[in-house]
Design a protein around this motif. Structure first.
Motif, PDB file in Angstrom:
ATOM      1  N   ASN A  69     -13.050   7.054  -2.708  1.00  0.00           N
ATOM      2  CA  ASN A  69     -11.858   6.748  -1.906  1.00  0.00           C
ATOM      3  C   ASN A  69     -11.811   5.274  -1.497  1.00  0.00           C
ATOM      4  OD1 ASN A  69     -12.753   9.781  -0.879  1.00  0.00           O
ATOM      5  ND2 ASN A  69     -10.582   9.554  -1.258  1.00  0.00           N
ATOM      6  N   PRO A  94      -6.741   9.536  -3.799  1.00  0.00           N
ATOM      7  CA  PRO A  94      -6.506   8.994  -5.139  1.00  0.00           C
ATOM      8  C   PRO A  94      -6.418  10.146  -6.131  1.00  0.00           C
ATOM      9  CG  PRO A  94      -8.806   8.746  -4.553  1.00  0.00           C
ATOM     10  CD  PRO A  94      -8.123   9.378  -3.374  1.00  0.00           C
ATOM     11  N   GLN A 120      -2.910   5.095   1.415  1.00  0.00           N
ATOM     12  CA  GLN A 120      -3.846   3.955   1.454  1.00  0.00           C
ATOM     13  C   GLN A 120      -3.834   3.278   2.831  1.00  0.00           C
ATOM     14  OE1 GLN A 120      -2.077   1.765  -1.908  1.00  0.00           O
ATOM     15  NE2 GLN A 120      -4.109   1.802  -2.844  1.00  0.00           N
ATOM     16  N   ASN A 126      -8.157   4.648  -0.280  1.00  0.00           N
ATOM     17  CA  ASN A 126      -7.094   5.545  -0.712  1.00  0.00           C
ATOM     18  C   ASN A 126      -7.582   6.949  -0.393  1.00  0.00           C
ATOM     19  OD1 ASN A 126      -5.113   7.054  -1.814  1.00  0.00           O
ATOM     20  ND2 ASN A 126      -4.964   5.855  -3.711  1.00  0.00           N
ATOM     21  N   GLU A 177     -11.352   1.871  -2.665  1.00  0.00           N
ATOM     22  CA  GLU A 177     -10.877   1.266  -3.918  1.00  0.00           C
ATOM     23  C   GLU A 177     -11.250  -0.201  -4.034  1.00  0.00           C
ATOM     24  OE1 GLU A 177      -6.657   2.330  -3.906  1.00  0.00           O
ATOM     25  OE2 GLU A 177      -7.189   4.031  -5.189  1.00  0.00           O
ATOM     26  N   LEU A 220       0.826  -1.221   0.000  1.00  0.00           N
ATOM     27  CA  LEU A 220       0.000   0.000   0.000  1.00  0.00           C
ATOM     28  C   LEU A 220       0.852   1.258   0.000  1.00  0.00           C
ATOM     29  CD1 LEU A 220      -2.720  -1.036   2.639  1.00  0.00           C
ATOM     30  CD2 LEU A 220      -2.526  -1.662   0.220  1.00  0.00           C
ATOM     31  N   LEU A 224     -10.407  -1.228   1.322  1.00  0.00           N
ATOM     32  CA  LEU A 224      -9.094  -0.643   1.053  1.00  0.00           C
ATOM     33  C   LEU A 224      -9.351   0.804   0.651  1.00  0.00           C
ATOM     34  CD1 LEU A 224      -6.057  -0.623   0.559  1.00  0.00           C
ATOM     35  CD2 LEU A 224      -6.486  -1.552  -1.710  1.00  0.00           C
TER      36      LEU A 224
END
Ligand code: XAN
Length: 464
Positions: A451, A421, A77, A418, A453, A73, A416
């Motif tokens: 966000n 992004p 993330q 992020n 993912e 990651l 997950l």
């Protein structure tokens, strides 16, 4: 097997966030978290996996991972537990936010019942439910407690779709045999109970070990249920207790939601002192009960709910907008008594299908309640609302041993994230010098589904 290396964030305890940096997380093929190893240098990951016998061609094919498949990651993330939406009306997916400002009984009559009546058609049900479940997975909702419509066939379809798409869910046919239009109510208690048993049997046949699906008894609320129906549902709950399931089936209903609702309940059931006495009389208040709203519960009622072990689905968006009580629920009073609390989108009384919105609105509503209570009921914090959206919800749904945190032995229901992004329109903004706590805070306060993912339920990738 799957493995991630990077930051994990979860909240095993109310009010606390645990941020695990440079952590190796391994998920076995059975969907369980096999290892959580903090402070591992990225370069040491293959070595560690080898040392643990998790790489290469093992005889036991289940226990192997190709080191090239580890997901490393970035700094922006992190992996977090999936969200648990403790209160959601799947047949209201297409009417979210409609009828703003209407009081609950008017909103049900004018907007909701005509809309839900359309689920008599299983083709319509499949079309809407497929979109609803996809959209909630998209938002990182790995578990949802769904009210279906009153129709048994459509409710079976909802359960089928949750299983097909891989969402963990509590699913219940909505019980309602009075105070609704003839075109949208169960003919009588006997029919309602028969349909309930049929849906329960369907869900048990789909998922005999309850890996993803559970049936949840769903009396809409006392206003739409005859005493005979409430008694019948209480009897099913009592019969469902066994050695394997000492707490029996989950139960969900709306409770102390709005002044209009409470006045009507009192008029229909004058023999009961309050709603705790009413629902307890029919055997519907157990440690598996999920009570939506509870905006107006008195201290005395809360004390008794605490003793009974019931959980609360706090729905801060709908409470302040449509159908609900136009009142911020006293969440701090629930928590002070040790009452399990989770958050609900209450889609479609709630206009938003986002648990991030539910968290933010829970902060706002708790601040309003703090002012109203002259400081007695303290507002919530970000770690607290995140806990409610994950581990708190898991507890309310009776899933605290399975999901809600990222601990070894739990099932991998996770998102997950992020937080930054590089994508047009994304509102989050992470800067080089931000700590991981700040990255997390920015996600909670300004993030959305862009966000999120990837989403996993029992280790299966259900959104990418
Ligand atoms: N009470 C309710 N409250 C709500 O927010 N949505 C509903 O569908 C409902 N039914 C009873």
């Amino acid at each position: 097997m799957r493995a991630f290396h990077g930051t994990l964030i979860h909240s095993p305890k109310l009010g606390e966030i645990e941020i695990l940096e440079d952590t190796l997380l391994v998920v076995a093929d059975n969907g369980r978290i096999e290892a959580v190893e903090p402070r591992v240098d990225r370069g040491k990951v293959p070595e560690l996996l080898q040392a643990r016998g998790m790489t290469g061609n093992q005889n036991d094919g289940e226990k192997s991972i190709d080191v090239a498949d580890v997901q490393y990651l970035e700094r922006t993330q992190f992996v977090a537990p999936g969200f648990v939406d403790t209160h959601n009306h799947a047949p209201q997916w297409g009417m979210r936010g409609m009828g703003q400002g209407l009081h609950i009984l008017d909103w049900l009559d004018r907007i909701t019942f005509p809309h839900e009546a359309r689920f008599a058609d299983p083709v319509h049900a499949r079309r809407i439910y497929a979109r609803c479940v996809t959209a909630f997975l998209q938002q990182g909702v790995t578990t949802a407690s769904y009210y279906g419509s009153r129709h048994a066939e459509a409710t079976d379809v909802l359960a089928d779709i949750c299983l097909e798409q891989g969402q963990r869910a509590l699913v219940g046919k909505c019980n309602m045999d009075r105070n609704a239009p003839d075109t949208y109510r169960d003919t009588d208690a006997a029919e309602s109970l028969r349909d309930t048993e049929a849906c329960l049997a369907h869900i048990r046949s789909l998922d005999p070990d309850g890996r993803l699906l559970q049936y949840v008894l769903t009396p809409r609320f006392a206003i739409t249920c005859t005493p005979e129906l409430l008694r019948g549902l209480g009897d099913i709950a009592a019969r469902s207790k066994s050695e394997a399931q000492p707490r029996g089936l989950a139960i969900q209903t709306h409770f102390n939601e709005a002044e209009q609702e409470m006045a009507s309940t009192r008029a229909l059931f004058p023999e009961f002192r309050d709603e705790v006495e009413l629902y307890a009389h029919f055997g519907l208040l157990t440690p598996r009960t999920i009570l939506a709203h509870c905006c107006y519960a008195t201290d005395d009622e809360l004390d008794r709910l605490g003793l009974l072990g019931c959980g609360v689905a706090h729905c801060p968006v709908s409470n302040m907008t449509v159908g609900g009580g136009f009142m911020a629920a006293p969440v701090r009073a629930f928590l002070d008594r040790g009452i399990p609390v989770g958050l609900g989108t209450d889609s479609g009384g709630g206009f938003s299908s986002s648990m991030l919105d539910a968290m933010r609105q829970a902060l706002v509503a708790s601040n309003a309640r703090e002012v109203q209570s002259k400081g007695e009921l303290k507002g919530l914090t970000i770690p607290e609302v995140f806990h409610l959206a994950t581990m708190g919800g898991a507890r309310v749904c009776g899933l605290q041993d399975k999901v809600g945190t990222l601990e070894v032995g739990k099932e991998f229901d996770a998102i997950l994230v992020n937080a930054d992004p590089v994508r047009p329109g994304v509102m989050t903004m992470v800067e080089e010098e931000d700590s991981l706590a700040t990255v997390f805070e920015k996600f909670v306060m300004t993030g959305d589904d862009r966000n999120i993912e990837q989403v996993f339920v029992r280790g299966r990738l259900v959104k990418s």
